[in-house]
Write a protein that holds these residues in place. Structure first.
Motif, PDB file in Angstrom:
ATOM      1  N   ARG A 220       0.721   8.715  -2.930  1.00 15.83           N
ATOM      2  CA  ARG A 220       1.128  10.039  -3.912  1.00 15.83           C
ATOM      3  C   ARG A 220       2.428  10.726  -3.523  1.00 15.83           C
ATOM      4  O   ARG A 220       2.683  10.734  -2.234  1.00 15.83           O
ATOM      5  CB  ARG A 220      -0.159  11.065  -3.917  1.00 15.83           C
ATOM      6  CG  ARG A 220       0.143  11.902  -4.770  1.00 15.83           C
ATOM      7  CD  ARG A 220      -1.057  13.084  -5.198  1.00 15.83           C
ATOM      8  NE  ARG A 220      -2.177  11.872  -5.716  1.00 15.83           N
ATOM      9  CZ  ARG A 220      -2.711  12.390  -6.987  1.00 15.83           C
ATOM     10  NH1 ARG A 220      -2.040  13.134  -7.687  1.00 15.83           N
ATOM     11  NH2 ARG A 220      -3.482  11.558  -7.531  1.00 15.83           N
TER      12      ARG A 220
ATOM     13  N   TRP B 233       0.910  -1.134   0.043  1.00 15.28           N
ATOM     14  CA  TRP B 233      -0.107   0.095   0.096  1.00 15.28           C
ATOM     15  C   TRP B 233       0.986   1.188  -0.272  1.00 15.28           C
ATOM     16  O   TRP B 233       0.466   2.489  -0.482  1.00 15.28           O
ATOM     17  CB  TRP B 233      -1.028  -0.029   1.201  1.00 15.28           C
ATOM     18  CG  TRP B 233      -0.561  -0.132   2.279  1.00 15.28           C
ATOM     19  CD1 TRP B 233      -0.165  -1.147   3.242  1.00 15.28           C
ATOM     20  CD2 TRP B 233      -0.088   0.940   3.393  1.00 15.28           C
ATOM     21  NE1 TRP B 233       0.298  -0.751   4.542  1.00 15.28           N
ATOM     22  CE2 TRP B 233       0.523   0.387   4.649  1.00 15.28           C
ATOM     23  CE3 TRP B 233      -0.019   2.507   3.356  1.00 15.28           C
ATOM     24  CZ2 TRP B 233       1.065   1.317   5.613  1.00 15.28           C
ATOM     25  CZ3 TRP B 233       0.681   3.291   4.110  1.00 15.28           C
ATOM     26  CH2 TRP B 233       1.096   2.599   5.372  1.00 15.28           C
TER      27      TRP B 233
ATOM     28  N   GLU C  86       3.679   1.843  -1.820  1.00 16.76           N
ATOM     29  CA  GLU C  86       3.804   2.050  -3.115  1.00 16.76           C
ATOM     30  C   GLU C  86       2.631   2.882  -3.568  1.00 16.76           C
ATOM     31  O   GLU C  86       3.241   3.762  -4.813  1.00 16.76           O
ATOM     32  CB  GLU C  86       4.035   0.813  -3.968  1.00 16.76           C
ATOM     33  CG  GLU C  86       5.048   0.095  -3.500  1.00 16.76           C
ATOM     34  CD  GLU C  86       4.777  -1.349  -4.158  1.00 16.76           C
ATOM     35  OE1 GLU C  86       4.048  -1.603  -5.122  1.00 16.76           O
ATOM     36  OE2 GLU C  86       5.568  -2.446  -3.426  1.00 16.76           O
ATOM     37  N   ASN C  87       1.544   2.863  -3.461  1.00 17.30           N
ATOM     38  CA  ASN C  87       0.666   3.671  -4.041  1.00 17.30           C
ATOM     39  C   ASN C  87       0.301   5.219  -3.222  1.00 17.30           C
ATOM     40  O   ASN C  87      -0.623   5.796  -3.766  1.00 17.30           O
ATOM     41  CB  ASN C  87      -0.856   2.912  -4.229  1.00 17.30           C
ATOM     42  CG  ASN C  87      -0.656   1.864  -5.023  1.00 17.30           C
ATOM     43  OD1 ASN C  87      -0.194   2.018  -5.894  1.00 17.30           O
ATOM     44  ND2 ASN C  87      -0.992   0.770  -4.515  1.00 17.30           N
TER      45      ASN C  87
ATOM     46  N   SER D  34      -3.712  -2.875   0.449  1.00 17.18           N
ATOM     47  CA  SER D  34      -4.062  -1.517   0.195  1.00 17.18           C
ATOM     48  C   SER D  34      -4.790  -0.599   1.563  1.00 17.18           C
ATOM     49  O   SER D  34      -4.759  -1.285   2.646  1.00 17.18           O
ATOM     50  CB  SER D  34      -5.444  -1.838  -0.676  1.00 17.18           C
ATOM     51  OG  SER D  34      -6.323  -2.507  -0.151  1.00 17.18           O
TER      52      SER D  34
ATOM     53  N   GLY E 158      -7.377  -1.613  -5.091  1.00 19.36           N
ATOM     54  CA  GLY E 158      -6.385  -0.451  -4.818  1.00 19.36           C
ATOM     55  C   GLY E 158      -6.701   0.348  -3.487  1.00 19.36           C
ATOM     56  O   GLY E 158      -6.449   1.452  -3.294  1.00 19.36           O
TER      57      GLY E 158
ATOM     58  N   ASN F  21      -3.883   5.414  -5.644  1.00 18.04           N
ATOM     59  CA  ASN F  21      -3.233   5.768  -6.787  1.00 18.04           C
ATOM     60  C   ASN F  21      -2.744   4.551  -7.308  1.00 18.04           C
ATOM     61  O   ASN F  21      -1.769   4.455  -8.138  1.00 18.04           O
ATOM     62  CB  ASN F  21      -1.896   6.510  -6.539  1.00 18.04           C
ATOM     63  CG  ASN F  21      -2.334   7.958  -5.926  1.00 18.04           C
ATOM     64  OD1 ASN F  21      -3.176   8.741  -6.588  1.00 18.04           O
ATOM     65  ND2 ASN F  21      -1.859   8.271  -4.763  1.00 18.04           N
ATOM     66  N   SER F  22      -3.542   3.446  -7.076  1.00 16.47           N
ATOM     67  CA  SER F  22      -2.970   2.112  -7.755  1.00 16.47           C
ATOM     68  C   SER F  22      -3.892   1.914  -9.182  1.00 16.47           C
ATOM     69  O   SER F  22      -4.729   2.855  -9.546  1.00 16.47           O
ATOM     70  CB  SER F  22      -3.758   0.924  -7.038  1.00 16.47           C
ATOM     71  OG  SER F  22      -3.607  -0.308  -7.523  1.00 16.47           O
ATOM     72  N   GLU F  23      -3.350   1.135  -9.902  1.00 14.47           N
ATOM     73  CA  GLU F  23      -4.214   0.817 -11.193  1.00 14.47           C
ATOM     74  C   GLU F  23      -5.382  -0.049 -10.965  1.00 14.47           C
ATOM     75  O   GLU F  23      -6.383  -0.317 -11.616  1.00 14.47           O
ATOM     76  CB  GLU F  23      -3.442  -0.171 -12.222  1.00 14.47           C
ATOM     77  CG  GLU F  23      -2.007   0.682 -12.466  1.00 14.47           C
ATOM     78  CD  GLU F  23      -2.110   1.356 -13.840  1.00 14.47           C
ATOM     79  OE1 GLU F  23      -2.317   0.894 -14.688  1.00 14.47           O
ATOM     80  OE2 GLU F  23      -1.885   2.700 -13.453  1.00 14.47           O
TER      81      GLU F  23
END
Lengths: 352, 352
Positions: free
Chosen positions: A9, A4, A6-7, B175, B145, B98-100
């Motif tokens: 911002r 998590w 990594e995501n 997440s 995400g 901000n995940s895909e």
């Protein structure tokens, strides 16, 4: 690293200007107004009832929008209000700057533009100011996703005449142009009248400087109804209730009292012009400010040394440790007494 | 179309709930608290000085953060504050989602989640609530995400027990999970204690409902310092000064007075339980609410007809013209007198 993380911002943590606490200090570092808000603000605060706080505020901020529309003689559908001009400009970035082309703003300017562009992943270019810190309008005659600059510019204090602004706009009819007029009331001429002629022009102002209400957080934008509608759609998709009840009530009072407003402005402008004379005598050079601050460099002494010496003596000015700016001090215009204390100290310090 | 118009962010204009003006009405449509803010709020407002408004507020909101950290017995680095929980959640979306992979939230839930996802261009999926409106936790056991849902859920009012919440979190360690506890104080058990165990859990609460300060705009999040730091970095990159001086001062007072807070909650809960009995008698069915509202459907009469009849008699409740919800009314728990007026009208209306 946990997945998590990594995501999250990625932003460069922005550090807001120092807000030193305490009474025995001369605070000339964040361009606040040295005079209190309008007497009507005091009165409205005294009469404010706490019971309505349990209800939601008016999401359309209609009383404040109406007061501003009357003051500037524009339609209510040409006024957007937000939590300080930072909120207004952030909303404008989110609303208008969605092109693949870079947005343009001066390399030396309000430092937040770059931060918003990074936050919202907007490409940008920063045309370099001329040697005298003025904006070269021709640098903005190229394809772009939007343009923003302060007028007068910060932290230089330099004002760009309206004819040049208009030329710049006339050359840019394919993107939204934002003029950030945080300091316009201190002697410049607003581009607001041009919003009638150019529907892609947004003029942003604030209650934080000239209206002595930094603590209440009110900013606003004036522009074509299409621009305002688009911003309101985004704002209502972000947070419908941004302006709280005290800010709506007190903001109206600040707009109402034009006599007091202009008296305070006159005093600040007078003090600024006197400060220019004093600074020159002390060996400072500076662009000719049309704001409530002066961006000054000493001919012989390092800005950082002066900054530190002032700070040790509880006099706070702003120092930017940035390329091209690192030998300047940004000095807010305070009361006559505060400026007297500043110059009394500088006189002794610079003669040693 | 002018070229700049092509780059306007596309959003479905969100329409905030109706805020009817005037005195002679029973307002049970936006889940506001029927009781005034704490007496300390009244006192602090009375004693508030207007002169400091000319300065910027404390950007770190340290007094309010400190009051919340003491109240909930968490570190100050585990508390984030914003302009209502809408601001807090919007910041969390921007910071963490901000995940895909799509984020997940229930199909019937707070309608703003979809709006934020659209605004920030975040992919999402909306698992369908079960027939009884409860959340099936297994629907959230898939790559995602991020996850967000209110507990108790809105507008159903249904509470999910903490053991189920924990299972859901334990299945989602990749997440960030946001529990939106806007209504938790009305009888549910907060997941706040789980933030000590799960560093990817963010719990969001608000002053707008249980603390009678919707008009002052304060929301907050409690979570691991890594989450809070990431949110603050984004917040400072958006607007450093979001909380104005009155909100910081009054917010602290609302937290301090726990006795008054609990007395008001007890009254609302008592009125809600009585309202359940009255609604049943009148032929309504509803999920068992743990909030300050009841989401009710009449066995024979159309919700829209009841809504309109109430409205004509200046009694405002919320009606959602949406699939699955369009035969329900969301009725806020008001004072005993307001509920008496509501039921007096319904008794006559439904017998005709």
């Amino acid at each position: 690293m946990r997945h998590w993380k990594e995501n999250i911002r990625k932003v460069a943590p922005y550090v807001p200007g120092e807000q030193p606490k305490g009474m025995d200090l001369v605070k000339l570092n964040t361009n606040e107004n040295p005079y209190p808000p309008a007497p009507g603000v005091k009165q409205a605060l005294k009469e404010m009832d706490y019971d309505p706080f349990r209800k939601y505020p008016d999401p359309t901020a209609s009383d404040l929008v109406s007061a501003l529309s009357q003051y500037y003689q524009v339609g209510e559908d040409e006024v957007f209000v937000g939590v300080g001009s930072d909120d207004v400009i952030a909303m404008a970035f989110l609303t208008f700057f969605n092109s693949e082309l870079p947005i343009l703003f001066p390399d030396v300017s309000y430092s937040f533009y770059k931060v918003w562009a990074d936050l919202f992943q907007i490409p940008y270019e920063t045309p370099v100011l001329q040697e005298d810190f003025s904006i070269r309008k021709e640098d903005y005659y190229k394809a772009n996703g939007g343009i923003i600059f302060p007028n007068p510019n910060a932290p230089t204090g330099l004002f760009m005449p309206l004819e040049e602004i208009e030329e710049l706009i006339a050359h840019n009819q394919n993107s939204v142009i934002i003029i950030d007029e945080a300091y316009i009331d201190f002697g410049g001429k607003s581009a607001m009248e041009l919003t009638k002629k150019y529907e892609n022009l947004l003029v942003v102002q604030t209650f934080s400087k000239s209206r002595s209400l930094a603590g209440i957080r009110i900013g606003y934008a004036i522009g074509h109804p299409d621009l305002i509608r688009a911003m309101n759609n985004v704002k209502y998709s972000y947070n419908s209730y941004t302006m709280n009840m005290p800010s709506l009530i007190l903001g109206v009072e600040a707009v109402k009292d034009d006599k007091y407003f202009k008296e305070c402005l006159d005093k600040i402008i007078k003090t600024r012009e006197e400060a220019k004379v004093s600074l020159s005598k002390l060996g400072f050079i500076f662009p000719d400010s049309m704001t409530n601050f002066i961006f000054a460099s000493h001919k012989e002494r390092r800005a950082e040394d002066i900054y530190k010496a002032l700070r040790e003596n509880r006099i706070f000015v702003r120092y930017f440790n940035l390329p091209r700016l690192d030998n300047y001090l940004r000095i807010t215009i305070g009361t006559e007494e505060e400026m007297r204390q500043l110059f009394a100290f500088l006189e002794v310090f610079l003669s040693n």
